[in-house]
Design a protein around this motif. Structure first.
Motif, short mmCIF file in Angstrom:
data_model
loop_
_atom_site.label_atom_id
_atom_site.label_comp_id
_atom_site.label_asym_id
_atom_site.label_seq_id
_atom_site.Cartn_x
_atom_site.Cartn_y
_atom_site.Cartn_z
N ALA A 264 6.68 33.98 28.14
CA ALA A 264 7.84 33.90 27.13
C ALA A 264 7.32 32.85 25.85
CB ALA A 264 9.18 33.62 27.56
N MET A 265 7.31 33.00 24.65
CA MET A 265 6.81 32.36 23.57
C MET A 265 8.12 31.51 22.85
SD MET A 265 3.77 33.05 24.21
CE MET A 265 3.06 31.83 23.12
N GLY A 266 7.83 30.23 23.16
CA GLY A 266 8.97 29.43 22.35
C GLY A 266 8.38 28.76 21.21
N GLY A 267 9.22 28.62 20.12
CA GLY A 267 8.69 27.77 19.19
C GLY A 267 9.37 26.52 18.95
N ILE A 268 8.56 25.45 18.49
CA ILE A 268 8.99 24.33 18.32
C ILE A 268 8.62 23.57 16.93
CG2 ILE A 268 9.03 21.66 19.28
CD1 ILE A 268 8.54 22.91 21.87
N VAL A 269 9.61 22.85 16.32
CA VAL A 269 9.15 22.24 14.80
C VAL A 269 9.34 20.88 15.00
CG1 VAL A 269 9.44 24.19 13.63
CG2 VAL A 269 11.32 22.61 13.89
N THR A 270 8.81 20.16 14.21
CA THR A 270 8.91 18.76 14.21
C THR A 270 9.38 18.26 12.52
OG1 THR A 270 7.89 18.09 15.91
CG2 THR A 270 8.62 16.13 14.81
N THR A 271 10.27 17.52 12.21
CA THR A 271 10.66 17.07 10.95
C THR A 271 9.65 16.16 10.38
OG1 THR A 271 12.40 15.64 11.16
CG2 THR A 271 12.95 17.90 11.23
N ALA A 272 9.65 15.91 9.26
CA ALA A 272 9.27 14.42 8.81
C ALA A 272 10.21 13.39 9.45
CB ALA A 272 9.55 14.30 7.20
N PRO A 273 9.69 12.00 9.23
CA PRO A 273 10.52 10.95 9.96
C PRO A 273 11.70 10.80 9.14
CG PRO A 273 8.40 10.25 9.48
CD PRO A 273 8.37 11.57 9.09
N LEU A 274 13.15 10.71 9.89
CA LEU A 274 14.32 10.73 9.06
C LEU A 274 14.89 9.33 8.79
CD1 LEU A 274 15.81 13.34 11.40
CD2 LEU A 274 14.82 13.79 9.18
N GLY A 275 14.05 8.25 9.42
CA GLY A 275 14.64 7.04 8.81
C GLY A 275 16.17 6.75 9.44
N ASP A 276 17.08 6.14 8.82
CA ASP A 276 18.27 6.14 9.06
C ASP A 276 19.15 7.21 9.28
OD1 ASP A 276 17.85 3.17 8.78
OD2 ASP A 276 18.75 3.09 6.91
N LEU A 277 18.76 8.16 8.65
CA LEU A 277 19.39 9.49 8.96
C LEU A 277 19.41 9.77 10.30
CD1 LEU A 277 21.15 11.88 7.73
CD2 LEU A 277 18.85 12.87 7.02
N ALA A 278 18.49 9.62 11.13
CA ALA A 278 18.31 10.03 12.54
C ALA A 278 19.36 9.20 13.33
CB ALA A 278 16.92 9.48 13.09
N ASP A 279 19.75 8.22 12.90
CA ASP A 279 20.89 7.30 13.85
C ASP A 279 22.26 7.98 13.45
OD1 ASP A 279 18.95 5.55 14.95
OD2 ASP A 279 18.92 4.10 13.01
N GLN A 280 22.37 8.60 12.22
CA GLN A 280 23.34 9.16 11.75
C GLN A 280 23.94 10.30 12.50
OE1 GLN A 280 24.03 9.52 7.41
NE2 GLN A 280 22.88 7.49 7.18
N ILE A 281 22.71 11.41 12.63
CA ILE A 281 23.11 12.50 13.45
C ILE A 281 22.98 12.43 15.05
CG2 ILE A 281 21.96 13.75 11.30
CD1 ILE A 281 19.42 14.26 13.02
N ASN A 282 22.27 11.55 15.46
CA ASN A 282 22.37 11.33 16.88
C ASN A 282 22.13 9.72 17.19
OD1 ASN A 282 21.60 11.58 19.33
ND2 ASN A 282 19.91 13.02 19.43
N PRO A 283 23.16 9.13 17.05
CA PRO A 283 23.40 7.77 17.13
C PRO A 283 22.99 7.04 18.55
CG PRO A 283 25.67 8.61 16.93
CD PRO A 283 24.66 9.70 16.79
N GLN A 284 23.12 7.83 19.52
CA GLN A 284 22.90 7.37 20.92
C GLN A 284 21.49 7.91 21.48
OE1 GLN A 284 26.16 7.36 23.91
NE2 GLN A 284 27.59 7.55 22.17
N ASP A 285 20.81 8.57 20.43
CA ASP A 285 19.27 8.71 20.99
C ASP A 285 19.18 9.93 21.94
OD1 ASP A 285 16.56 9.33 20.61
OD2 ASP A 285 16.16 7.32 20.97
N LEU A 286 20.12 10.80 22.03
CA LEU A 286 20.38 11.77 23.45
C LEU A 286 19.46 13.12 23.22
CD1 LEU A 286 24.01 11.12 23.98
CD2 LEU A 286 22.34 10.12 25.02
N ALA A 287 18.73 13.62 24.12
CA ALA A 287 18.08 15.06 24.08
C ALA A 287 19.40 15.70 24.25
CB ALA A 287 17.23 14.86 25.25
N VAL A 288 19.21 17.24 23.82
CA VAL A 288 20.49 18.01 23.68
C VAL A 288 19.89 19.40 23.98
CG1 VAL A 288 22.37 18.82 22.39
CG2 VAL A 288 21.68 16.48 22.05
#
Length: 435
Positions: A264-288
């Motif tokens: 089964a083929m799964g696709g994955i992408v990675t964004t550009a670095p998000l800086g402070d926005l990363a802490d806003q969308i996922n402040p506790q740095d959790l996998a989901v």
């Protein structure tokens, strides 16, 4: 960006992982004849984890990999190490006759054994793989919350109460800046990490313990007999025992293994670095990941990118536009990321087993195989690596428990298997919509 950077070897998948290697070691091609105790075909997590276990026990081991160490799913996956066992209900049913009342304890222990092995190995060998704790299993509708409550109750009963917490919709706002979820089970025992760096670090550990590692050395034939041998274009390995650990990537021993595992083929992408926005969308740095049968999964990388996967394709064929398929999912999950640049995209072939139980067995008296984690490979491969090492050194109890499980063998192999899987996934997705 769809190419590896930092002059990394071109043979690896053009992923975020291959662009951020800690170890670019190139192991030699097999030439001439080598003699070992155990020869392992496949340089992914199963083969490498088993090699570490065997080398720690003092055996002389050789790993033979067609491409590069971590080339397949082990170096391309979502990087989440969770206590979710694919096929746990099927395991419980099939293992009950053998284990009796102990079956539930056996399966619960399996859920977390991979975490223990990985954490101990990372510490023992100083492997730098961005290891972090914390995970959310996220609910998108009320029936999902019912499932999560049941798991929380089980965790509480088994003494994990300080490591799990059920979150409602309001509590979710402190964890994810997303409108999608009704709640989640927060699990502090679960891990997330850079899988390719883990695999390479474990290969270096095995090599340091005396294991031989060969890359760019496709095995063309297994010669069965009292002392089996592996034959490549330029060499030969003679061993007391052989183990196949190529999962869905190898096509060896088709007569016995064909029709038992499918890609089964799964696709994955990675964004550009998000800086402070990363802490806003996922402040506790959790996998989901969410509770759906065909789910989305994501986490933040060490340099604050969003790594996002989903939309498994059960036809067995790669997507032509992974970014095009996953960008709407990202923007639906995190509206604040609308239009975010995508810098890496790649695919990952997962070995799917019809009943979702890992397949352990023997092809002859001294040729073994281990495969089929159905999308739960990081933790499960380390568990199976320990079980296989025990079996190869004479302790067969756990191996026999898995080997006794009955598996469906689909006639005509991939030709019929993948269409059947695709139809089955469609059926379960339709059921899920009705729940």
């Amino acid at each position: 960006m769809n190419a590896a950077v930092n002059n990394r070897p071109a043979q690896r998948a053009p992923s975020y992982y291959s662009a951020t290697l800690n170890d670019a070691t190139e192991y030699p091609t097999l030439k001439g004849t080598v003699q070992v105790d155990v020869a392992i075909i496949g340089g992914g997590f199963t083969g490498v984890a088993t090699a570490v276990e065997l080398a720690e026990r003092g055996l002389k081991v050789a790993i033979v990999e067609t491409n590069r160490i971590g080339w397949g799913a082990s170096g391309r996956n979502g990087g989440q190490v969770t206590g979710s066992l694919s096929g746990d209900e099927a395991m419980r049913t099939q293992m009950r006759d053998r284990l009796g009342a102990e079956v539930d304890d056996f399966i619960w222990h399996l859920r977390w054994r991979g975490h223990q092995i990985i954490e101990q190995r990372v510490e023992r060998y100083g492997i730098q793989c961005d290891l972090k704790h914390g995970h959310l299993h996220a609910a998108m509708k009320p029936s999902h919350m019912t499932e999560l409550r049941a798991f929380e109750a089980e965790a509480q009963r088994r003494g994990m109460g300080d490591q799990v917490q059920l979150l409602d919709r309001s509590a979710m706002q402190q964890h994810l800046q997303s409108p999608l979820y009704l709640g989640a089970l927060k699990n502090r025992r679960n891990l997330h990490l850079h899988p390719l760096n883990l695999c390479l670090g474990e290969a270096r550990a095995a090599h340091g313990l005396g294991a031989l590692v060969f890359e760019n050395s496709e095995v063309l034939e297994i010669i069965h007999g009292p002392r089996p041998a592996l034959v490549t274009a330029n060499g030969r390995i003679e061993a007391r025992q052989v183990m196949l650990a190529g999962d869905v990537y190898h096509k060896l021993e088709k007569r016995q293994l064909k029709g038992k595992i499918f890609p089964a083929m799964g696709g994955i992408v990675t964004t550009a670095p998000l800086g402070d926005l990363a802490d806003q969308i996922n402040p506790q740095d959790l996998a989901v990941y969410d509770c759906r049968f065909v789910l989305d999964y994501y986490r933040l990388t060490a340099d604050k990118r969003l790594l996002f996967g989903g939309g498994a394709n059960y036809s067995g064929r790669d997507s032509r536009d992974i970014e095009g398929e996953l960008r709407p999912c990202i923007e639906r999950t995190f509206p604040a990321l609308k239009g975010v640049p995508i810098e890496f995209q790649w695919s990952c072939a997962m070995g799917i087993v019809v009943n979702r139980i890992p397949q352990l067995g023997k092809l002859s008296d001294n040729v073994w195989y281990c495969q089929g984690y159905s999308g739960h490979g990081i933790a499960t491969s380390h568990i199976m690596g320990e079980i296989m090492a025990e079996a190869l050194t004479g302790t067969l109890e756990k191996f026999d428990t898995f080997a006794a499980c009955k598996h469906i063998k689909v006639p005509m192999g991939d030709l019929l298997g993948n269409p059947l899987l695709a139809a089955g996934m469609w059926y379960y997705q339709m059921l899920e919509k009705l729940r």
